[in-house]
Design a protein around this motif. Sequence first.
Motif, PDB file in Angstrom:
ATOM      1  N   HIS A   1       0.878  -1.174   0.000  1.00 38.92           N
ATOM      2  CA  HIS A   1       0.000   0.000   0.000  1.00 38.92           C
ATOM      3  C   HIS A   1       0.912   1.220   0.000  1.00 38.92           C
ATOM      4  N   PRO A   2       0.598   2.245  -0.766  1.00 36.88           N
ATOM      5  CA  PRO A   2       1.489   3.406  -0.856  1.00 36.88           C
ATOM      6  C   PRO A   2       1.824   4.054   0.482  1.00 36.88           C
ATOM      7  N   ASN A   3       0.937   3.943   1.458  1.00 36.40           N
ATOM      8  CA  ASN A   3       1.209   4.629   2.724  1.00 36.40           C
ATOM      9  C   ASN A   3       2.311   3.957   3.542  1.00 36.40           C
ATOM     10  N   ARG A   4       2.782   2.767   3.116  1.00 32.55           N
ATOM     11  CA  ARG A   4       3.857   2.104   3.849  1.00 32.55           C
ATOM     12  C   ARG A   4       5.240   2.359   3.241  1.00 32.55           C
ATOM     13  N   VAL A   5       5.317   3.128   2.182  1.00 27.11           N
ATOM     14  CA  VAL A   5       6.613   3.418   1.569  1.00 27.11           C
ATOM     15  C   VAL A   5       7.539   4.070   2.602  1.00 27.11           C
TER      16      VAL A   5
END
Length: 273
Positions: free
Chosen positions: A237-241
């Motif tokens: 998920h992009p928020n875990r980058v």
Amino acid sequence: MTNPSVKFDLHTHNEMCGHAIGTIEDYVRSAIEKGLQIIGISDHTPYFHSDQDQPFPRITMAKSGFAQYIEEVLRLKEVYADQIEVLLGIESDFFPESSEVYKQALKEQPFDYVIGSVHFVDNISIFKKGRWDGLTNAQKVKTKENYYSLIEHSARSGLFQILGHIDAMKGYYPEFSSIQVAAIDHTLRVIGEQGVVIEINTSGKTKDSGGWYPADDILERALFHNVGVTFGSDAHHPNRVGDEFEEVQKRLKEIGFKEMNYFINKEKQSIVI
């Protein structure tokens, strides 16, 4: 080459693999928002050894999407060149009997790096809940030895610059870490000799085991065996980058590591920590 103060993430996925959320561009934009200087895109390779385009349960990209994946990452590399360095990576399963097939499929492409990950031991997913049920202690030891034998062979294969989540088998079976085997030290010694890097992967926090892959005791032994390290969130998920990059860097420094690595055109780069 050594660069100070670079924040990066080399292990990210996207919707092309069938079990992650967001486009490749979503991950690039998230990395920019989080202040990263380098973002590596590394979705799952297709199952090149399969006759099917995207076999069930569709946890890797389709063979028909492979060229599109590469083109899109290279396009975004140009689009965002003045904001972040986008690296073309990929995460490949390691199947010894099919390693030549994967080598042929990957070698012609302009990858900055390839992550090699063992996801199957004795033809069973390492994340399959219940795979440990009913096993004797001797069978558990043998399973763990088989896991590290595969990781050792992946290090020797010449296919990979990075080895992914080298104790991820603990994900849904935290007791895995307490199964005593000599194979871990042997495998780490081989990894060090081969000059392959291992990742500190922060996605363990999303599984039953919690924490990172690998555990601190393995990292301490990796340092002893001169194994280089890199960072990957394994974001689906992009928020875990970039998730916990600073914490990982701090812990590595406490353990005694002096640098972290990333790769450009398969050439190892270093940052001081």
